[in-house]
Design a protein around this motif. Structure first.
Motif, mmCIF file in Angstrom:
data_model
loop_
_atom_site.group_PDB
_atom_site.id
_atom_site.type_symbol
_atom_site.label_atom_id
_atom_site.label_comp_id
_atom_site.label_asym_id
_atom_site.label_seq_id
_atom_site.Cartn_x
_atom_site.Cartn_y
_atom_site.Cartn_z
ATOM 1 N N UNK A 1 -40.926 3.566 61.404
ATOM 2 C CA UNK A 1 -41.667 4.784 61.737
ATOM 3 C C UNK A 1 -42.919 4.514 62.561
ATOM 4 N N UNK A 2 -43.255 3.244 62.756
ATOM 5 C CA UNK A 2 -44.361 2.921 63.663
ATOM 6 C C UNK A 2 -44.033 3.288 65.103
ATOM 7 N N UNK A 3 -42.757 3.486 65.437
ATOM 8 C CA UNK A 3 -42.433 3.923 66.806
ATOM 9 C C UNK A 3 -43.008 5.308 67.061
ATOM 10 N N UNK A 4 -43.275 6.080 66.001
ATOM 11 C CA UNK A 4 -43.861 7.411 66.167
ATOM 12 C C UNK A 4 -45.312 7.344 66.658
ATOM 13 N N UNK A 5 -45.887 6.171 66.638
ATOM 14 C CA UNK A 5 -47.254 6.038 67.147
ATOM 15 C C UNK A 5 -47.299 6.049 68.675
ATOM 16 N N UNK A 6 -46.163 5.893 69.297
ATOM 17 C CA UNK A 6 -46.110 5.900 70.759
ATOM 18 C C UNK A 6 -46.256 7.330 71.270
ATOM 19 N N UNK A 7 -46.882 7.506 72.441
ATOM 20 C CA UNK A 7 -47.153 8.864 72.930
ATOM 21 C C UNK A 7 -45.899 9.545 73.482
ATOM 22 N N UNK A 8 -45.956 10.862 73.613
ATOM 23 C CA UNK A 8 -44.851 11.580 74.246
ATOM 24 C C UNK A 8 -44.555 11.013 75.637
ATOM 25 N N UNK A 9 -43.288 11.042 76.001
ATOM 26 C CA UNK A 9 -42.899 10.543 77.320
ATOM 27 C C UNK A 9 -42.556 9.077 77.363
ATOM 28 N N UNK A 10 -42.776 8.340 76.264
ATOM 29 C CA UNK A 10 -42.422 6.921 76.208
ATOM 30 C C UNK A 10 -40.902 6.784 76.184
ATOM 31 N N UNK A 11 -40.373 5.793 76.871
ATOM 32 C CA UNK A 11 -38.944 5.518 76.753
ATOM 33 C C UNK A 11 -38.684 4.820 75.419
ATOM 34 N N UNK A 12 -37.442 4.873 74.973
ATOM 35 C CA UNK A 12 -37.131 4.269 73.672
ATOM 36 C C UNK A 12 -37.350 2.761 73.716
ATOM 37 N N UNK A 13 -36.934 2.118 74.776
ATOM 38 C CA UNK A 13 -37.087 0.667 74.856
ATOM 39 C C UNK A 13 -38.568 0.291 74.789
ATOM 40 N N UNK A 14 -39.424 1.075 75.423
ATOM 41 C CA UNK A 14 -40.859 0.787 75.379
ATOM 42 C C UNK A 14 -41.467 1.149 74.025
ATOM 43 N N UNK A 15 -40.877 2.107 73.332
ATOM 44 C CA UNK A 15 -41.394 2.488 72.011
ATOM 45 C C UNK A 15 -41.058 1.453 70.952
ATOM 46 N N UNK A 16 -39.979 0.717 71.164
ATOM 47 C CA UNK A 16 -39.529 -0.257 70.176
ATOM 48 C C UNK A 16 -40.366 -1.534 70.240
ATOM 49 N N UNK A 17 -40.440 -2.263 69.153
ATOM 50 C CA UNK A 17 -41.302 -3.457 69.110
ATOM 51 C C UNK A 17 -40.680 -4.637 69.831
ATOM 52 N N UNK A 18 -41.537 -5.543 70.245
ATOM 53 C CA UNK A 18 -41.048 -6.855 70.672
ATOM 54 C C UNK A 18 -40.485 -7.576 69.453
ATOM 55 N N UNK A 19 -39.587 -8.497 69.693
ATOM 56 C CA UNK A 19 -38.917 -9.172 68.584
ATOM 57 C C UNK A 19 -39.036 -10.682 68.726
ATOM 58 N N UNK A 20 -38.915 -11.391 67.614
ATOM 59 C CA UNK A 20 -38.762 -12.841 67.724
ATOM 60 C C UNK A 20 -37.403 -13.149 68.355
ATOM 61 N N UNK A 21 -37.249 -14.339 68.898
ATOM 62 C CA UNK A 21 -35.976 -14.690 69.513
ATOM 63 C C UNK A 21 -34.841 -14.674 68.491
ATOM 64 N N UNK A 22 -33.683 -14.232 68.936
ATOM 65 C CA UNK A 22 -32.470 -14.360 68.132
ATOM 66 C C UNK A 22 -32.008 -15.813 68.263
ATOM 67 N N UNK A 23 -31.496 -16.447 67.186
ATOM 68 C CA UNK A 23 -31.001 -15.863 65.945
ATOM 69 C C UNK A 23 -32.093 -15.561 64.934
ATOM 70 N N UNK A 24 -31.807 -14.526 64.114
ATOM 71 C CA UNK A 24 -32.594 -14.200 62.946
ATOM 72 C C UNK A 24 -31.809 -14.647 61.725
ATOM 73 N N UNK A 25 -32.383 -14.490 60.555
ATOM 74 C CA UNK A 25 -31.661 -14.966 59.368
ATOM 75 C C UNK A 25 -30.478 -14.067 59.008
ATOM 76 N N UNK A 26 -30.328 -12.916 59.687
ATOM 77 C CA UNK A 26 -29.199 -12.029 59.399
ATOM 78 C C UNK A 26 -28.400 -11.656 60.643
ATOM 79 N N UNK A 27 -28.747 -12.215 61.796
ATOM 80 C CA UNK A 27 -28.031 -11.899 63.039
ATOM 81 C C UNK A 27 -28.037 -13.116 63.954
ATOM 82 N N UNK A 28 -26.851 -13.540 64.364
ATOM 83 C CA UNK A 28 -26.736 -14.682 65.270
ATOM 84 C C UNK A 28 -26.681 -14.203 66.719
ATOM 85 N N UNK A 29 -26.830 -15.142 67.647
ATOM 86 C CA UNK A 29 -26.693 -14.818 69.069
ATOM 87 C C UNK A 29 -25.311 -14.249 69.368
#
Length: 324
Positions: free
Chosen positions: A186-214
């Motif tokens: 729900x922190x994506x709701x902090x982004x202002x109106x007109x933001x694209x979804x990709x820009x509203x979403x957070x940066x991520x650590x590199x994949x793999x994660x502990x629950x998702x592989x490349x």
């Protein structure tokens, strides 16, 4: 994986892809967006090994299943037709259905229209369709005047289709991470109106994660690179049509046995179903059999906590009794 069989069929006017494994009473697993049958990869084999016939389709317009460009072809009557057509194709009178997100709503609607075909529902994360006097797209548009809202962003054909289609890997990586317990969605709701979804979403650590592989991420990227995102987005664009259809359910509880598995860090439970939604399950279902909550998991629970999710599903299936 060795037990998976990929099948294709013409059902309800669609070219449908589904994966099947095992023999016994039928269990159908229904995914949401931006998922695929592959989101059940940790559950299919163990459920089949427990003595069930497991079928996981790609839903209308996603993955290997075709879908119209017209969002009006994604309303309740079309989705219910897809699922009943699948049962007919499989030669099954009924099944236990488990679903997440739009997949759960498909089972929910099927149970209202054809309860004789639903032995039970095992719902993941989305406990019920929340009734409202305001249509979902109207509500989303009103909220989008104050902050970013992904439903409003998806609602109009064009921009979202192009944005996501131009960067499928970035979008899928970011949205999967944002919906997991590693981030507060729900922190994506902090982004202002007109933001694209990709820009509203957070940066991520590199994949793999502990629950998702490349390789697992690449499976989704490849599928949506081929299909595009319009089919999945049309489920959102049809939300008002489905809302109108579901008005007929008012005053009627869903009649089939219902089990629920949620996670303590799920964005849907926090943001879209009102205060304390689990206490209100009995307002929506005639026969609530059990409710479980998993710790340290978000909306991606089948992948984040596969063993716990699968074990709980197997327990509920064992308690559902025999069905053809």
């Amino acid at each position: 994986m060795a037990g998976w069989t990929h099948r294709y069929a013409r059902i309800n006017g669609l070219d449908v892809h589904y994966v099947e494994q095992g023999e016994g009473p039928l269990v159908v697993l229904l995914h949401g967006f931006p998922h695929l049958w592959f989101s059940w990869r940790h559950q299919i084999g163990p459920i089949a090994d427990a003595g069930f016939r497991v079928v996981a389709p790609d839903m209308r317009g996603m993955g290997g299943t075709s879908g119209p460009d017209d969002h009006r072809q994604y309303g309740v009557e079309h989705i219910v037709g897809d699922v009943t057509g699948l049962l007919d194709h499989l030669g099954a009178e009924r099944a236990v259905f488990s679903g997440l997100d739009f997949g759960l709503f498909a089972a929910y609607d099927l149970a209202y229209h054809h309860p004789e075909r639903v032995a039970a529902i095992i719902g993941l994360e989305n406990p019920f369709f929340t009734p409202s006097d305001e249509s979902p797209l109207t509500l989303a548009a009103r909220q989008a005047k104050r902050h970013f809202n992904h439903i409003h962003y998806f609602a109009e054909p064009g921009a979202a289709d192009r944005d996501l289609g131009a960067a499928p890997r970035e979008f899928l990586r970011k949205v999967f991470y944002a919906l997991s317990s590693d981030y507060h969605y729900l922190d994506v709701w902090r982004k202002p109106p007109g933001t694209t979804y990709i820009d509203a979403l957070p940066d991520t650590p590199p994949v793999p994660w502990n629950w998702l592989t490349d390789l697992e991420l690449e499976f989704y990227v490849d599928a949506y690179s081929r299909s595009g995102f319009t089919g999945g987005l049309n489920w959102y664009r049809a939300m008002d049509l489905s809302w109108e259809h579901r008005k007929a359910y008012k005053g009627r509880k869903n009649p089939v046995p219902f089990y629920f598995i949620g996670s303590e860090q799920d964005a849907d439970l926090e943001g879209w179903h009102g205060d304390d939604p689990l206490s209100r399950l009995h307002e929506h279902y005639e026969d609530v059999r059990d409710v479980r909550m998993l710790k340290n998991a978000g909306h991606m629970m089948q992948m984040e906590k596969p063993e716990e999710t699968t074990a709980t599903m197997l327990e509920f299936l064992a308690r559902s009794g025999g069905w053809a």
